[in-house]
Design a protein around this motif. Structure first.
Motif, PDB file in Angstrom:
ATOM      1  N   ALA A   8       0.847  -1.224  -0.042  1.00  0.00           N
ATOM      2  CA  ALA A   8      -0.020   0.077  -0.065  1.00  0.00           C
ATOM      3  C   ALA A   8       0.927   1.315  -0.132  1.00  0.00           C
ATOM      4  CB  ALA A   8      -0.797  -0.137   1.130  1.00  0.00           C
ATOM      5  N   CYS A  10      -0.506   4.810   0.408  1.00  0.00           N
ATOM      6  CA  CYS A  10      -1.651   5.468   0.897  1.00  0.00           C
ATOM      7  C   CYS A  10      -1.534   7.082   0.190  1.00  0.00           C
ATOM      8  CB  CYS A  10      -1.849   5.557   2.364  1.00  0.00           C
ATOM      9  SG  CYS A  10      -2.265   4.014   2.851  1.00  0.00           S
ATOM     10  N   CYS A  13      -3.193   7.242  -3.183  1.00  0.00           N
ATOM     11  CA  CYS A  13      -4.657   6.731  -3.407  1.00  0.00           C
ATOM     12  C   CYS A  13      -5.569   7.472  -2.958  1.00  0.00           C
ATOM     13  CB  CYS A  13      -4.470   5.670  -2.473  1.00  0.00           C
ATOM     14  SG  CYS A  13      -6.119   4.755  -2.414  1.00  0.00           S
ATOM     15  N   CYS A  17     -10.028   2.513   0.436  1.00  0.00           N
ATOM     16  CA  CYS A  17     -10.403   1.606   1.844  1.00  0.00           C
ATOM     17  C   CYS A  17     -11.389   2.498   2.638  1.00  0.00           C
ATOM     18  CB  CYS A  17      -9.176   1.148   2.327  1.00  0.00           C
ATOM     19  SG  CYS A  17      -7.956   2.202   3.135  1.00  0.00           S
ATOM     20  N   CYS A  18     -11.208   3.690   2.761  1.00  0.00           N
ATOM     21  CA  CYS A  18     -11.872   4.591   3.526  1.00  0.00           C
ATOM     22  C   CYS A  18     -13.315   4.843   3.213  1.00  0.00           C
ATOM     23  CB  CYS A  18     -11.248   5.891   3.857  1.00  0.00           C
ATOM     24  SG  CYS A  18      -9.474   5.668   4.624  1.00  0.00           S
ATOM     25  N   LEU A  21     -15.019   0.287   1.105  1.00  0.00           N
ATOM     26  CA  LEU A  21     -15.420  -0.665   2.235  1.00  0.00           C
ATOM     27  C   LEU A  21     -16.352  -0.354   3.066  1.00  0.00           C
ATOM     28  CD1 LEU A  21     -11.797  -2.041   2.379  1.00  0.00           C
ATOM     29  CD2 LEU A  21     -13.506  -2.814   0.811  1.00  0.00           C
ATOM     30  N   CYS A  62      -8.327  -0.234  11.073  1.00  0.00           N
ATOM     31  CA  CYS A  62      -7.908   0.511  10.022  1.00  0.00           C
ATOM     32  C   CYS A  62      -6.287   0.502   9.908  1.00  0.00           C
ATOM     33  CB  CYS A  62      -7.985   1.972  10.398  1.00  0.00           C
ATOM     34  SG  CYS A  62      -9.978   2.277  10.128  1.00  0.00           S
ATOM     35  N   PHE A  65      -5.195  -3.064   8.234  1.00  0.00           N
ATOM     36  CA  PHE A  65      -5.478  -3.309   6.692  1.00  0.00           C
ATOM     37  C   PHE A  65      -4.439  -2.746   5.780  1.00  0.00           C
ATOM     38  CE2 PHE A  65      -7.666  -1.871   2.667  1.00  0.00           C
ATOM     39  CZ  PHE A  65      -8.225  -2.951   2.423  1.00  0.00           C
ATOM     40  N   CYS A  67      -4.215  -2.817   1.382  1.00  0.00           N
ATOM     41  CA  CYS A  67      -4.840  -3.208   0.090  1.00  0.00           C
ATOM     42  C   CYS A  67      -3.826  -3.811  -0.802  1.00  0.00           C
ATOM     43  CB  CYS A  67      -5.512  -1.910  -0.485  1.00  0.00           C
ATOM     44  SG  CYS A  67      -3.941  -0.842  -1.116  1.00  0.00           S
ATOM     45  N   GLY A  71      -5.019   0.020  -4.039  1.00  0.00           N
ATOM     46  CA  GLY A  71      -5.449   1.282  -3.763  1.00  0.00           C
ATOM     47  C   GLY A  71      -4.828   2.464  -4.987  1.00  0.00           C
ATOM     48  N   ARG A 102      -8.049  -5.535  -5.608  1.00  0.00           N
ATOM     49  CA  ARG A 102      -7.561  -6.366  -4.398  1.00  0.00           C
ATOM     50  C   ARG A 102      -7.478  -7.629  -4.388  1.00  0.00           C
ATOM     51  NH1 ARG A 102     -11.125  -5.488   0.379  1.00  0.00           N
ATOM     52  NH2 ARG A 102      -9.874  -6.746   1.514  1.00  0.00           N
ATOM     53  N   ALA A 155     -14.393  -4.653   5.521  1.00  0.00           N
ATOM     54  CA  ALA A 155     -12.835  -3.983   5.435  1.00  0.00           C
ATOM     55  C   ALA A 155     -12.077  -5.272   5.942  1.00  0.00           C
ATOM     56  CB  ALA A 155     -12.714  -3.020   6.108  1.00  0.00           C
TER      57      ALA A 155
END
Length: 157
Positions: A8, A10, A13, A17-18, A21, A62, A65, A67, A71, A102, A155
């Motif tokens: 990932a 982030c 991205c 995921c926020c 999911l 969170c 997790f 991805c 992402g 994913r 998630a």
């Protein structure tokens, strides 16, 4: 594929995921959130407004997790850097693509591991020893996928 592509990133991205999911209030999440609904802690720049305190406020899910790089792949490659906020009409499709990406990235991770591990195992223990862990890994993927389908793509599934 480089393993860095399966990690990932982030910063590249759109916080898929926020948003994409769903999660249910539990030991891992402090509140319910529906699939497609942005998390209440999501900022306008796609960062988490409470990231340093996630564990303390009951959002442990969170923090664990990952991805698998899906992402940023969807955000920067599939949708060429145009977010679901910039183009709201794309959001449903983007979130569905993220779910598929994913799964593909998880399978790529297994294949990458197999390519790296198989020659060593074959040399040490023979071909049977190589096939056994691969079957086990594929079986684990199928069990997780079945569980995720049963939970409506929650998630971490």
């Amino acid at each position: 594929m480089a393993t860095s592509e399966l990690t990932a990133d982030c910063a590249n991205c759109f916080a898929l995921c926020c948003v994409a999911l769903a999660f249910t209030r539990s030991a891992d999440f402090a509140f319910d959130k529906g699939a497609g609904d942005p998390c209440r802690n999501l900022l306008d720049d796609f960062r988490c407004g409470v990231h340093p305190e996630l564990r303390q406020i009951g959002m442990r899910g969170c923090t664990v997790f990952d991805c698998g790089g899906a992402g940023q792949k969807v955000s920067q490659h599939t949708y060429a850097g145009v977010s679901w906020r910039e183009n709201p009409a794309s959001s449903g499709e983007m979130f569905a693509v993220f779910a598929i990406m994913r799964e593909l990235h998880e399978l790529l991770w297994y294949l990458t591991e197999a390519v790296e591990v198989a020659p060593r195992l074959a040399a040490e223990q023979g071909q049977r020893a190589v096939r056994r862990p691969l079957r086990r890994g594929v079986g684990q993927h199928h069990r997780r996928r079945a569980a995720a389908l049963g939970q409506g793509q929650r998630a971490g599934g």
